[in-house]
Write a protein that holds these residues in place. Structure first.
Motif, PDB file in Angstrom:
ATOM      1  N   ARG A  89      -1.403   4.159   0.916  1.00  0.00           N
ATOM      2  CA  ARG A  89      -1.763   4.431  -0.483  1.00  0.00           C
ATOM      3  C   ARG A  89      -0.561   4.230  -1.403  1.00  0.00           C
ATOM      4  N   ASP A  90       0.606   4.620  -0.938  1.00  0.00           N
ATOM      5  CA  ASP A  90       1.814   4.424  -1.737  1.00  0.00           C
ATOM      6  C   ASP A  90       2.101   2.934  -1.930  1.00  0.00           C
ATOM      7  N   ALA A  91       1.954   2.153  -0.859  1.00  0.00           N
ATOM      8  CA  ALA A  91       2.182   0.708  -0.957  1.00  0.00           C
ATOM      9  C   ALA A  91       1.135   0.045  -1.843  1.00  0.00           C
ATOM     10  N   ALA A  92      -0.106   0.540  -1.811  1.00  0.00           N
ATOM     11  CA  ALA A  92      -1.141  -0.014  -2.694  1.00  0.00           C
ATOM     12  C   ALA A  92      -0.792   0.229  -4.158  1.00  0.00           C
ATOM     13  N   CYS A  93      -0.187   1.379  -4.436  1.00  0.00           N
ATOM     14  CA  CYS A  93       0.285   1.631  -5.812  1.00  0.00           C
ATOM     15  C   CYS A  93       1.377   0.630  -6.194  1.00  0.00           C
ATOM     16  N   TYR A  94       2.220   0.293  -5.226  1.00  0.00           N
ATOM     17  CA  TYR A  94       3.265  -0.704  -5.480  1.00  0.00           C
ATOM     18  C   TYR A  94       2.650  -2.073  -5.783  1.00  0.00           C
ATOM     19  N   VAL A  95       1.549  -2.399  -5.097  1.00  0.00           N
ATOM     20  CA  VAL A  95       0.864  -3.667  -5.372  1.00  0.00           C
ATOM     21  C   VAL A  95       0.350  -3.680  -6.811  1.00  0.00           C
ATOM     22  N   CYS A  96      -0.288  -2.591  -7.215  1.00  0.00           N
ATOM     23  CA  CYS A  96      -0.797  -2.522  -8.597  1.00  0.00           C
ATOM     24  C   CYS A  96       0.344  -2.604  -9.600  1.00  0.00           C
ATOM     25  N   TRP A  97       1.452  -1.980  -9.263  1.00  0.00           N
ATOM     26  CA  TRP A  97       2.633  -2.034 -10.146  1.00  0.00           C
ATOM     27  C   TRP A  97       3.150  -3.472 -10.256  1.00  0.00           C
ATOM     28  N   SER A  98       3.192  -4.169  -9.134  1.00  0.00           N
ATOM     29  CA  SER A  98       3.703  -5.547  -9.162  1.00  0.00           C
ATOM     30  C   SER A  98       2.727  -6.486  -9.872  1.00  0.00           C
ATOM     31  N   PHE A  99       1.428  -6.248  -9.728  1.00  0.00           N
ATOM     32  CA  PHE A  99       0.440  -7.080 -10.424  1.00  0.00           C
ATOM     33  C   PHE A  99       0.579  -6.949 -11.938  1.00  0.00           C
TER      34      PHE A  99
END
Length: 1155
Positions: free
Chosen positions: A467-477
């Motif tokens: 879940r933390d890494a998925a937040c990082y994906v949204c941040w990078s997008f």
């Protein structure tokens, strides 16, 4: 993505009037310890020989430097002069080795904080520096573990000096010296040093890999040595097994060196060797190694090999956002357009789009994809970066295949490791523009799933890293794409991020989601109500789990775009969560969210919950039943406020039908496995339906509920305390139970008696009318049996019953609390303050004392308001509790004490010396440093002296260091103030002896009292009594201690010995009696008592050397110290010899009289 926090985001109940948390940042403005650092470095030549001083200096320097771990750039202006001062000490030929090593230790500390990449650039790197550094390096011992910092820094220094732009052969000169043996060329000396330190087991191994990457890329070195070095490295890797610690270290050094070499070396030089290295790694199967660092280095090296196989170029097909300025995004006057300027370079790249891709690339990507699923985060992160780097050099078609392979990680057949690695890879691909907008339709749904990914494993779950890494994906997008590209997915991403920000169990994930949402609001500008939501759900607000579920979620649900998604998430993911705390919070959140969507709750959510409530999943049933009750109650309250009956009528029909249908199995749920979980849920449902005034009168379900309640009363203490309130509140609508529960008080089962007591305390006033005498059997229950919880519950219920019955001085004793029965009630409560029961859990009697103090507070304020003339005094007993040792209960007693003292409406009568006490208004009773200062003042008030001193004895003679320190210090300060007042001191002594006499056989009081007496006598608190022969205080104290001497408790005997030794300071016949008692203890049956007596007598004679004849003093001391008092031999001869020397009659054996 999110910062690591020690706090898990959970806090207990939120108290009223809680002070807002002030967040302080630890941002430094500059290097403020410059002068201290100069002084410290300058002092090294004077202190290097003293190990103790050297260690102190190192620790001081570490403290200074560690402050800048998070802001190391502040050191940059000062690095040069620090390095110069330390290297001057190193270069000084007169510096001894200890000073050189100490200087390098200081350099390594600075290097650790600032990072070697920046720090090593400041080393002197003239041609003249090569030989001195090389010579100094050659003199080091690789096996000396104390000086590894010296070797580490020298290797970094050598890495810089070897970059001089001259052929190293020019430094050799004449290799033959005086016709003797030939000197080794500089090039090979450096190479041999690098090789040797790649195989060591300490930190210089990492520095040696840096040296290799710098040295082997020199033009002259790579022509002569590169091939040989690679052969040596591959041979080293092939010959190691990787199982022993030594082999792991060797592999680590070789892989580090190769990874850095392929990173910094030129592609044209290394391309011919890359296939061989890759083949060697494949044969070694390092991905199957048990060492995470070897797997990481393998992935790192493989990705560098992949970059070597591919031409260094930027993919022409990559997505280019154009302007990435945040200010531009927020400025309406500067519209952003995606531009891709066509340049000659771009045209060339397009022409080269179809160049041949080496076959080895497939192997490289396969290894990287396997690395994405590794069980260690560091391996997955390295593989994700490798995927991004390699994909950036591939043609569009092949790159799309790589993206497809990454998306295969998001299968529910894969582990959480694969999901985490896939998220990291997608973030890297998106950040580099390699994830084209056409792929977003496939990617976004997977990321939304990842934001709620969780798998139960035993008693916990995994998935927080996903879940933390998925937040990082949204941040990078948010940074990678134009708003128009993400516009179709805005609602999905925004809702998923807000769900994670307010409902995730892990505080790091909530904060990561909040940060990602904030980034999207700022960069994209298309998230609905983004600015408004950020003000309520910022990084710090989401840290509190209760606040997220009960407050922030309600605010967010006020925006229609998010209402149903928040509710649906709670229904599908949280009411069946494995953590009961999350399930309960979810049901409370549903209660708060009901006013936002009442129709949706009644028509969609409630029928869904009713089906789950009779399902097979235990956690789902528990959460669904709780949620049904909460939503029902919320709809009822909403109907009262708005006069809306439509949705409530539907709810009524649905609930009634379901309850009738489930009535038969309701009685089964609470039995067997999971009963402790389901009972509180069922009673919570009964409570909420009762509060909602459901028309269930004469309904068949009522008999089932009644049976469950009666059955649970017998096992109430098998249920967690937090669930009892719901059980008891649900009894309020029952009107025929008083007799049944009064009979339950007489049950032989302790649990049944306790449950009946709690039930009686919660019955409404109407049910207790004219039955107060019958309920009075609770008084007997407070002292029956050994079940502490039962006594605590009975004490609570007494107050509840009396408060509901009311107070009237001349009333009937069967109806109200009056002058005839108040003495019995207060007698029970005050006697409960003396409950000091202990078991394996510790002082469990404190539960009863706390309940008694709470009941006294509630009852006394009621009586003081309605009938103050019948009130009994109790302040002295509270003063005793406020002086005791446990912080929590001392604080509770102190707060009740102050509440009575300062209560104005009503005023509490019968408080002795109220005027003297009213000077105090606020106090932190939890802090011993503050509480005991005030408590000691009560010793000067005769009415409070006995009880206060009784409590202080236990605290001052205890074993908790802080409590003993502050309580005894406050006691000594009080005694110091009355040293010259013989009357006050005599009164204090009489009170002390009375406490000792009353508790002579009470171990809880007598042992700490003896310890406190020993401290008081040692501090000369009764010095005024020592001038009078055979003072009554010391005579009475001696007699009491003689009774204690008969005890079999070792701790009591030891404390008694200490008091005996301190009593020797009193004059008269008492001194001989004390010596006689001590000499008797020298032949005690317990060896440890004999040893303690001899040791303390020895110390006593050193302190009071005037009590015996100086001519025999040395003999007495020698006999006490040399005799083995722990021996089982007869020690009477030695004891009798001491009696003769000390002038004390020898003890005589008393013959046993037989009848």
């Amino acid at each position: 993505m999110a910062l690591s926090e020690a706090d898990n985001g959970w806090s207990g109940g939120e108290e009223e009037g809680e002070v807002d948390v002030i967040v302080k940042t630890c941002v430094l403005s500059g290097f403020s310890e410059s002068s201290d650092t100069r002084t410290l470095i300058s002092s090294l030549p004077e202190i290097h020989e003293d190990d103790r001083t050297t260690e102190t200096a190192i620790q001081r320097f570490l403290v200074i430097m560690n402050k800048y771990q998070e802001q190391p750039h502040l050191l940059d202006p000062h690095l040069e002069w620090m390095m110069k001062m330390l290297l001057d000490l190193v270069r000084n030929e007169s510096s001894p080795p200890s000073l050189v090593h100490l200087s390098f230790k200081f350099l390594s500390i600075v290097c650790k904080v600032r990072g070697y990449k920046i720090f090593m650039q400041l080393f002197p790197h003239e041609v003249s520096d090569v030989q001195p550094v090389l010579e100094l390096m050659s003199r080091q011992d690789p096996n000396d573990l104390q000086t590894w910092q010296t070797r580490y820094m020298l290797l970094l220094w050598l890495s810089v000096t070897c970059l001089i732009p001259f052929d190293l052969s020019r430094l050799d000169g004449h290799l033959e010296s005086d016709g003797a043996k030939t000197r080794e060329p500089t090039m090979y000396r450096i190479l041999n040093i690098a090789k040797s330190y790649l195989l060591v087991s300490d930190s210089p191994r990492s520095a040696a890999s840096v040296l290799v990457s710098k040295f082997m890329t020199r033009p002259d070195v790579k022509q002569r040595c590169l091939g040989d070095f690679l052969d040596w490295s591959l041979t080293t890797i092939s010959q190691t097994s990787g199982y022993s610690v030594r082999d792991v270290m060797v592999l680590d050094g070789a892989l580090q060196a190769l990874a850095k070499l392929f990173k910094h070396g030129k592609r044209d030089d290394l391309l011919q060797y890359a296939p061989t290295v890759l083949q060697c790694l494949e044969q070694k199967h390092l991905s199957e190694s048990s060492e995470a660092k070897l797997r990481k280095l393998s992935v790192k090296l493989i990705q560098r090999l992949g970059l070597t196989f591919l031409k260094p170029r930027l993919a022409a097909w990559r997505y280019q956002r154009g302007s990435r300025s945040l200010a531009a995004n927020l400025s309406a006057s500067q519209p952003i357009t995606a531009t891709a300027a066509v340049t000659p370079e771009t045209e060339t790249q397009e022409q080269e789009e179809d160049y041949d891709i080496p076959e080895e690339i497939e192997t490289v990507i396969e290894h990287l994809l396997v690395g994405l699923k590794d069980k260690e985060t560091i391996v997955r992160w390295s593989a994700a970066k490798g995927i991004g780097r390699v994909t950036g050099r591939l043609p569009k078609e092949l790159a799309d295949e790589v993206v497809g392979s990454v998306l295969d990680c998001f299968s529910f057949q894969e582990t959480d490791n694969a999901w985490h690695g896939g998220c990291l890879a997608l973030a890297e691909l998106g950040r580099r523009g390699l994830l084209l907008p056409s792929r977003l339709t496939d990617v976004v749904p997977l990321i939304v799933k990842s934001l709620t990914f969780e798998e139960k494993r035993g008693a916990c779950s995994v998935g927080s890293n996903v879940r933390d890494a998925a937040c990082y994906v949204c941040w990078s997008f948010a940074r990678a794409y134009e708003p128009k590209e993400l516009n179709p997915f805005v609602n999905q991403i925004a809702s998923a991020l807000l769900i994670a920000a307010v409902f995730d169990r892990n505080v790091n994930c909530r904060r990561a989601a909040s940060a990602a949402f904030q980034e999207n609001v700022g960069r994209q500008g298309t998230f609905p109500h983004g600015i408004e939501i950020l003000t309520a759900a910022d990084y710090f607000s989401v840290g509190n789990l209760n606040n997220c579920y009960l407050n922030i979620s309600v605010y967010i649900a006020g925006f229609p775009e998010y209402t149903e998604s928040l509710i649906d998430h709670l229904i599908t993911m949280k009411i069946n969560h494995w953590d009961s705390v999350i399930r309960e919070l979810a049901t409370k959140a549903l209660h708060n969210l009901t006013p936002q969507a009442p129709d949706y709750m009644a028509t969609k959510v409630l029928p869904q919950l009713l089906s789950v409530a009779v399902g097979m999943n235990l956690h789902g049933r528990h959460g669904a039943i709780l949620a049904c009750g909460e939503i029902t109650h919320a709809l009822y309250k909403l109907g009262l406020q708005t006069n809306r009956q439509k949705s409530f009528d539907y709810l009524l029909t649905a609930v009634k039908l379901q309850m009738i249908f489930s009535g038969n199995i309701l009685l089964v749920w609470h039995r067997g496995f999971g009963g402790a979980l389901m009972r509180p849920a069922i009673f919570s449902l009964i409570e909420k339906l009762s509060l909602s005034k459901m028309p269930f009168k004469n309904d068949p379900i009522i008999s089932g509920w009644q049976w469950v309640i009666d059955d649970t009363i017998q096992t109430l203490h098998l249920i967690s305390s937090g669930a009892k309130d719901g059980i008891i509140v649900s009894l309020e609508w029952q009107y025929v139970l008083v007799s049944q529960y009064i009979e339950g008080l007489k049950s032989p089962q302790v649990l049944n008696r306790s449950g009946s007591a709690l039930a009686l305390g919660c019955l409404p006033r109407a049910m207790l009318h004219n039955k107060l005498k019958q309920v009075g059997s609770l008084n007997a229950h407070t002292s029956s049996g050994n079940f502490t919880e039962a006594r605590r519950d009975a004490v609570r219920s007494i107050a509840q019953v009396c408060v509901k019955a009311g107070v009237r001085a001349g009333g009937a004793p069967d109806s109200v609390l009056c002058s005839e029965n108040i003495a019995d009630v207060y007698g029970v409560l005050l006697s409960s303050l003396n409950d000091y029961t202990s078991d394996s859990r510790g002082d469990v009697g404190a539960w009863v004392r706390e309940a008694a103090m709470t009941s006294l507070l509630e009852l006394t304020l009621l009586v003081a308001r309605d009938a103050p003339e019948i009130l009994s005094p109790m302040m002295c007993c509270l003063a005793q509790q406020a002086a005791e040792k446990i912080d929590r209960y001392r604080a509770h007693a102190g707060s009740v004490f102050l509440r009575f003292l300062h209560s104005t409406n009503p005023v509490v009568p019968h408080i002795p010396l109220r005027e003297e006490l009213e000077t105090l208004t606020t106090l932190n009773w939890n802090a011993p440093s503050q509480a005991y200062k005030y408590i000691a003042q009560l010793l000067g008030l005769p009415e409070y002296q006995y009880h206060t001193l009784l409590g202080l004895c236990v605290s001052a003679g205890g074993i908790t260091e802080s409590t003993v320190h502050f309580s005894s210090q406050s006691l000594f300060d009080f005694l110091k103030g009355i040293q010259n007042d013989s009357v006050a001191l005599a009164q204090f002594g009489d009170t002390l002896l009375r406490i000792f006499r009353d508790n002579l056989h009470n171990q809880r009081v007598s042992v700490p009292l003896l310890r406190m007496l020993s401290q008081m006598l040692a501090n000369s608190c009764f010095e005024i009594f020592t001038t009078q022969e055979d003072h009554p205080f010391c005579v009475d104290l001696l007699n009491l201690c003689k009774d204690c001497k008969k005890s079999k408790d070792i701790s009591k005997l030891r404390a008694c010995i200490s008091v005996f030794c301190e009593l020797i300071q009193f004059q008269g016949d008492v001194r001989k009696k004390v010596l006689s008692q001590l000499l008797l203890l020298l032949c005690h049956s317990f060896p440890v008592v004999r040893k303690t007596t001899s040791s303390q007598m020895y110390e006593m004679l050193l302190t009071y050397d005037d009590i015996i004849d100086p001519e025999v003093l040395d003999d007495v001391m020698t006999l006490l110290s040399d005799t083995n008092w722990l021996a089982s031999l007869c020690l009477r001869p030695q004891r009798n010899q001491l009696c003769d020397w000390l002038g004390v009659p020898r003890p005589q054996l008393v013959a046993k009289v037989t009848i």
